[in-house]
Design a protein around this motif. Structure first.
Motif, PDB file in Angstrom:
ATOM      1  N   LEU A  12       0.823  -1.222   0.000  1.00 51.65           N
ATOM      2  CA  LEU A  12       0.000   0.000   0.000  1.00 51.65           C
ATOM      3  C   LEU A  12       0.853   1.266   0.000  1.00 51.65           C
ATOM      4  CD1 LEU A  12      -2.927  -0.745   2.486  1.00 51.65           C
ATOM      5  CD2 LEU A  12      -2.980  -0.675  -0.005  1.00 51.65           C
ATOM      6  N   LYS A  13       2.092   1.164   0.514  1.00 56.26           N
ATOM      7  CA  LYS A  13       2.934   2.367   0.585  1.00 56.26           C
ATOM      8  C   LYS A  13       3.451   2.784  -0.785  1.00 56.26           C
ATOM      9  CE  LYS A  13       4.252   1.842   5.388  1.00 56.26           C
ATOM     10  NZ  LYS A  13       5.281   1.472   6.356  1.00 56.26           N
ATOM     11  N   ARG A  14       3.357   1.923  -1.760  1.00 55.38           N
ATOM     12  CA  ARG A  14       3.816   2.312  -3.102  1.00 55.38           C
ATOM     13  C   ARG A  14       2.822   1.912  -4.192  1.00 55.38           C
ATOM     14  NH1 ARG A  14       6.967  -2.235  -4.940  1.00 55.38           N
ATOM     15  NH2 ARG A  14       7.278  -3.698  -3.248  1.00 55.38           N
ATOM     16  N   THR A  15       1.556   1.773  -3.786  1.00 57.27           N
ATOM     17  CA  THR A  15       0.523   1.453  -4.769  1.00 57.27           C
ATOM     18  C   THR A  15      -0.319   2.688  -5.067  1.00 57.27           C
ATOM     19  OG1 THR A  15       0.441  -0.855  -4.105  1.00 57.27           O
ATOM     20  CG2 THR A  15      -1.471  -0.007  -5.279  1.00 57.27           C
ATOM     21  N   LEU A  16      -0.478   2.972  -6.334  1.00 61.45           N
ATOM     22  CA  LEU A  16      -1.210   4.158  -6.783  1.00 61.45           C
ATOM     23  C   LEU A  16      -2.430   3.730  -7.572  1.00 61.45           C
ATOM     24  CD1 LEU A  16       1.909   5.854  -8.343  1.00 61.45           C
ATOM     25  CD2 LEU A  16       0.921   6.404  -6.119  1.00 61.45           C
ATOM     26  N   HIS A  17      -3.391   4.644  -7.603  1.00 61.09           N
ATOM     27  CA  HIS A  17      -4.571   4.426  -8.431  1.00 61.09           C
ATOM     28  C   HIS A  17      -4.275   5.085  -9.779  1.00 61.09           C
ATOM     29  CE1 HIS A  17      -9.253   4.317  -8.278  1.00 61.09           C
ATOM     30  NE2 HIS A  17      -8.758   3.743  -9.348  1.00 61.09           N
ATOM     31  N   GLY A  18      -4.313   4.308 -10.843  1.00 58.79           N
ATOM     32  CA  GLY A  18      -3.969   4.854 -12.158  1.00 58.79           C
ATOM     33  C   GLY A  18      -5.151   5.434 -12.896  1.00 58.79           C
ATOM     34  N   GLU A  19      -6.169   4.613 -13.091  1.00 61.06           N
ATOM     35  CA  GLU A  19      -7.353   5.030 -13.841  1.00 61.06           C
ATOM     36  C   GLU A  19      -8.606   4.410 -13.238  1.00 61.06           C
ATOM     37  OE1 GLU A  19      -5.469   5.507 -18.331  1.00 61.06           O
ATOM     38  OE2 GLU A  19      -7.025   4.024 -17.987  1.00 61.06           O
ATOM     39  N   GLN A  20      -9.747   5.025 -13.542  1.00 62.89           N
ATOM     40  CA  GLN A  20     -11.038   4.470 -13.123  1.00 62.89           C
ATOM     41  C   GLN A  20     -12.055   4.796 -14.202  1.00 62.89           C
ATOM     42  OE1 GLN A  20     -11.285   2.933 -10.100  1.00 62.89           O
ATOM     43  NE2 GLN A  20     -13.486   2.786  -9.691  1.00 62.89           N
ATOM     44  N   GLU A  21     -12.912   3.820 -14.493  1.00 62.41           N
ATOM     45  CA  GLU A  21     -13.906   4.045 -15.555  1.00 62.41           C
ATOM     46  C   GLU A  21     -15.256   3.450 -15.152  1.00 62.41           C
ATOM     47  OE1 GLU A  21     -12.720   2.437 -19.310  1.00 62.41           O
ATOM     48  OE2 GLU A  21     -14.514   3.156 -20.335  1.00 62.41           O
ATOM     49  N   TYR A  22     -16.325   4.163 -15.494  1.00 66.79           N
ATOM     50  CA  TYR A  22     -17.689   3.656 -15.324  1.00 66.79           C
ATOM     51  C   TYR A  22     -18.416   3.715 -16.646  1.00 66.79           C
ATOM     52  CZ  TYR A  22     -16.726   3.887 -10.438  1.00 66.79           C
ATOM     53  OH  TYR A  22     -16.144   3.667  -9.225  1.00 66.79           O
ATOM     54  N   SER A  41      -4.794  -0.297 -10.880  1.00 70.38           N
ATOM     55  CA  SER A  41      -3.868  -0.003  -9.779  1.00 70.38           C
ATOM     56  C   SER A  41      -2.445  -0.204 -10.289  1.00 70.38           C
ATOM     57  CB  SER A  41      -4.108  -0.949  -8.602  1.00 70.38           C
ATOM     58  OG  SER A  41      -5.424  -0.805  -8.111  1.00 70.38           O
ATOM     59  N   ILE A  42      -1.531   0.603  -9.745  1.00 71.24           N
ATOM     60  CA  ILE A  42      -0.130   0.513 -10.149  1.00 71.24           C
ATOM     61  C   ILE A  42       0.729   0.392  -8.902  1.00 71.24           C
ATOM     62  CG2 ILE A  42       1.758   1.628 -11.402  1.00 71.24           C
ATOM     63  CD1 ILE A  42      -0.454   3.404 -12.741  1.00 71.24           C
ATOM     64  N   GLU A  43       1.490  -0.700  -8.803  1.00 68.37           N
ATOM     65  CA  GLU A  43       2.468  -0.815  -7.722  1.00 68.37           C
ATOM     66  C   GLU A  43       3.808  -0.370  -8.285  1.00 68.37           C
ATOM     67  OE1 GLU A  43       3.387  -4.118  -4.367  1.00 68.37           O
ATOM     68  OE2 GLU A  43       4.037  -4.639  -6.379  1.00 68.37           O
ATOM     69  N   THR A  44       4.330   0.728  -7.738  1.00 66.85           N
ATOM     70  CA  THR A  44       5.587   1.270  -8.242  1.00 66.85           C
ATOM     71  C   THR A  44       6.753   0.450  -7.693  1.00 66.85           C
ATOM     72  OG1 THR A  44       5.737   2.827  -6.396  1.00 66.85           O
ATOM     73  CG2 THR A  44       4.649   3.602  -8.386  1.00 66.85           C
ATOM     74  N   ALA A  45       7.912   0.608  -8.330  1.00 75.05           N
ATOM     75  CA  ALA A  45       9.110  -0.117  -7.882  1.00 75.05           C
ATOM     76  C   ALA A  45       9.512   0.373  -6.498  1.00 75.05           C
ATOM     77  CB  ALA A  45      10.237   0.102  -8.871  1.00 75.05           C
ATOM     78  N   PRO A  46      10.145  -0.463  -5.684  1.00 76.13           N
ATOM     79  CA  PRO A  46      10.609  -0.006  -4.364  1.00 76.13           C
ATOM     80  C   PRO A  46      11.506   1.209  -4.535  1.00 76.13           C
ATOM     81  CG  PRO A  46      10.875  -2.384  -4.574  1.00 76.13           C
ATOM     82  CD  PRO A  46      10.478  -1.879  -5.928  1.00 76.13           C
ATOM     83  N   GLY A  47      11.302   2.231  -3.699  1.00 75.82           N
ATOM     84  CA  GLY A  47      12.117   3.433  -3.784  1.00 75.82           C
ATOM     85  C   GLY A  47      11.640   4.405  -4.834  1.00 75.82           C
ATOM     86  N   GLU A  48      10.589   4.044  -5.555  1.00 72.46           N
ATOM     87  CA  GLU A  48      10.066   4.933  -6.590  1.00 72.46           C
ATOM     88  C   GLU A  48       8.642   5.368  -6.256  1.00 72.46           C
ATOM     89  OE1 GLU A  48       9.735   5.198 -11.408  1.00 72.46           O
ATOM     90  OE2 GLU A  48      10.326   3.297 -10.557  1.00 72.46           O
ATOM     91  N   GLY A  49       8.331   5.397  -4.964  1.00 76.47           N
ATOM     92  CA  GLY A  49       6.956   5.626  -4.535  1.00 76.47           C
ATOM     93  C   GLY A  49       6.438   7.024  -4.741  1.00 76.47           C
ATOM     94  N   LYS A  50       7.309   7.958  -5.196  1.00 76.10           N
ATOM     95  CA  LYS A  50       6.845   9.340  -5.299  1.00 76.10           C
ATOM     96  C   LYS A  50       6.233   9.684  -6.649  1.00 76.10           C
ATOM     97  CE  LYS A  50       8.716  11.273  -1.349  1.00 76.10           C
ATOM     98  NZ  LYS A  50       9.867  11.989  -0.874  1.00 76.10           N
ATOM     99  N   VAL A  51       6.123   8.699  -7.522  1.00 74.00           N
ATOM    100  CA  VAL A  51       5.448   8.941  -8.796  1.00 74.00           C
ATOM    101  C   VAL A  51       3.994   9.307  -8.505  1.00 74.00           C
ATOM    102  CG1 VAL A  51       4.785   7.924 -10.993  1.00 74.00           C
ATOM    103  CG2 VAL A  51       6.929   7.268  -9.925  1.00 74.00           C
TER     104      VAL A  51
END
Lengths: 140, 134
Positions: free
Chosen positions: A62-72, A129-139
């Protein structure tokens, strides 16, 4: 959540919950006398499934997982009092090289919500959902 | 709604400054209790300066701009991409434009381009919608 395998469940669309949601997203079109769920209200309907999927099944950090897109996609209006039959599945799960090196994992989940009585499709939700690489969580 | 034409813009719409209470209210309303949105020590341990807003709070606010413009129940399609994070204190403003109108009578639809911006002008969410015109 009920259902045979956890990817399928029934859900009643309730007035008070839809009202709380409308208030939380500042939906000024909400009318107590003629209530219509906000366009993104189905995010609440999938929240239990998504939490279990992300945390327990896919084990995303969860510390490096981002929400990329959402569609309805609404094929019919979603109405208060409807009982929905929901089916969720992972439609894509792949790894891609990030811009700064390191691997990023993309997971796309699609949920179809039907009227439990008639079986008609009311809407589809698609979430990336996008899990970024370790150490790259600031994207962003 | 018969007067809607390509190139039209929407009504003025802004929300904020957002507070941690807004994030907690959205967590409760949406069932999304990822601690990165309400637990400050957890957020800091992830390298963030503070808790951040749920992407879907911003997406919900942008959708509220659409329902204010075209009415409750108008949305047939809504697709958004999350571009930047949103923090406590941010003020979000929505902008939209009608890019295409098609169909007649009950089948009349408008396609919209949408963007939600922070007070510094940075786009935090961008997207498209298709709405009914009745």
């Amino acid at each position: 959540m009920s259902g045979s395998d956890g990817c399928e469940w029934e859900f009643p669309v309730e007035w008070s919950k839809a009202r709380d949601f409308a208030r939380a997203v500042h939906d000024g079109a909400w009318d107590d006398r003629n209530p219509v769920p906000s366009p993104t209200f189905p995010a609440y309907i999938t929240s239990d499934f998504v939490e279990r999927l992300v945390v327990d099944d896919l084990n995303l950090d969860l510390k490096r997982t981002l929400h990329g897109e959402q569609e309805y996609e609404y094929l019919r209006p979603l109405r208060i009092g409807a009982r929905l039959r929901c089916r969720a599945r992972i439609v894509e799960d792949y790894v891609k090289e990030g811009r700064r090196g390191g691997k990023m994992r993309f997971v796309v989940c699609e949920t179809e919500m039907c009227d439990a009585e008639t079986g008609e499709v009311i809407l589809r939700e698609r979430s990336t959902s996008i899990e970024t690489a370790p150490g790259e969580g600031k994207v962003a | 709604m018969n007067a809607v034409r390509e190139g039209d813009g929407g009504p003025a719409f802004s929300v904020g400054p957002l507070t941690r209470t807004d994030f907690v209210r959205y967590a409760g309303a949406s069932g999304d209790f990822n601690p990165i949105h309400h637990d400050e020590p957890f957020a800091k341990s992830a390298g963030l300066p503070s808790v951040m807003a749920h992407g879907m709070l911003s997406a919900g606010i942008l959708a509220s701009f659409v329902t204010q413009w075209f009415g409750a129940g108008c949305v047939r399609r809504y697709k958004v991409r999350f571009r930047e994070r949103v923090w406590p204190g941010d003020v979000l403003s929505a902008e939209g434009r009608v890019v295409h109108v098609r169909g007649d009578g009950d089948q009349r639809r408008a396609e919209l381009e949408l963007v939600l911006k922070r007070q510094d002008g940075v786009a935090v969410v961008s997207g498209i919608a298709e709405v009914t015109l009745q």
